[in-house]
Design an enzyme around this catalytic site. Structure first.
Site, PDB file in Angstrom:
ATOM      1  N   LYS A  70      20.952  40.769  19.442  1.00  0.00           N
ATOM      2  CA  LYS A  70      22.432  40.761  19.207  1.00  0.00           C
ATOM      3  C   LYS A  70      23.003  41.102  17.729  1.00  0.00           C
ATOM      4  CE  LYS A  70      22.255  36.788  21.235  1.00  0.00           C
ATOM      5  NZ  LYS A  70      22.297  35.649  21.796  1.00  0.00           N
TER       6      LYS A  70
ATOM      7  N   CYS B 165      25.269  31.775  24.917  1.00  0.00           N
ATOM      8  CA  CYS B 165      24.858  31.086  26.258  1.00  0.00           C
ATOM      9  C   CYS B 165      25.509  31.778  27.258  1.00  0.00           C
ATOM     10  CB  CYS B 165      25.342  29.694  26.336  1.00  0.00           C
ATOM     11  SG  CYS B 165      24.777  28.711  24.970  1.00  0.00           S
TER      12      CYS B 165
END
Length: 263
Positions: free
Chosen positions: A173, A209
């Protein structure tokens, strides 16, 4: 039957990340979310004021209770806190016939440690090898693999380093880099570059998350990894754009943005 997804993670009392974010994401994406709580945090928009991990036997009991009766189509992990919990969860996932999305949570959005330094080697040698997809951010790549990414071109180096630990796919990411939000998904041969505009919104608590849970939801629906990750990226980009103020610090992404957009 509605696809069933199990999250194994810590509780965020502020509702923006952890188990709470996972279950909201799963509901928004049309799957049935279930949970194994590994730790309880006292947490709000300003940071983590306290964290208490659960005993390994409590985590094992929750996992077996759900998997043995209800069954799962995908598993997602988040905060695991300690060596004992990392190794127990890795063993449980290794014995479960379902894809696993491993989010190797190391620190919170506010910089609070959520994983003991002594557990890093267990993450590398026990947890990452059972991952269908591992989803580290750049801080976690540096922590786990010692690779410090400062530009988009270095995402390949980071992915190669994490793949050495055994996950089938890795999603690096790149949200901490300047410019567009660029992520790299690869299994060591195929590469998928995922780009999205960067939204000028500081309220991004729970992003990692949410993304991992969205990927697990897609896998539970039967999507291949690239399709599940692409759909999850689209969902989390919208959630970041709609993130809202909460308390005096960093607010959460909006897990229900699609419902409100269609209202």
């Amino acid at each position: 039957m509605i696809p069933r997804v199990l999250t194994v993670a810590g509780s965020d009392s502020g509702g923006g990340a952890g188990i709470q974010a996972d279950l909201k994401t799963m509901l928004a994406l049309g799957v049935h979310g279930m949970s194994v709580i590994t730790a309880v945090t006292a947490q709000n928009s300003l940071g983590v004021q306290g964290a208490w991990e659960l005993p390994v036997e409590a985590v094992r009991a929750q996992y077996r209770s759900v998997v043995d009766d209800i069954g799962v189509r995908a598993v997602k992990t988040g905060m695991l806190a300690s060596v004992e919990l990392v190794e127990a969860v890795a063993e449980l996932i290794g014995g479960t016939d379902a894809p696993a999305v491993i989010d190797p949570v190391g620190v919170s959005k506010h910089g609070d440690s959520l994983l003991a330094s002594s557990a890093l080697e267990s993450v590398r040698t026990k947890l990452l090898p059972v991952a269908t997809v591992a989803t580290p951010n750049l801080d976690e790549v540096a922590q786990l693999a010692g690779v410090h990414v400062e530009c988009e071109e270095q995402l390949r180096q980071a992915a190669a380093a994490v793949l050495e630990y055994g996950p089938r796919w890795v999603l690096i990411k790149g949200g901490h880099l300047p410019g567009d939000a660029v992520d790299l998904l690869t299994d060591g041969s195929a590469e998928h570059w995922l780009r999205a505009p960067r939204h000028d919104n500081r309220h991004t608590h729970g992003t990692g998350c949410t993304l991992a849970s969205a990927i697990a939801s897609g896998l539970a629906k039967g999507l291949a990894v690239p399709e599940a990750v692409t759909a999850a990226k689209e969902y989390v980009t919208g959630a970041i754009e709609a993130g809202f103020a909460l308390g005096g610090g960093i607010g959460p992404v909006d897990h229900g943005w699609r419902f409100r957009a269609g209202a």
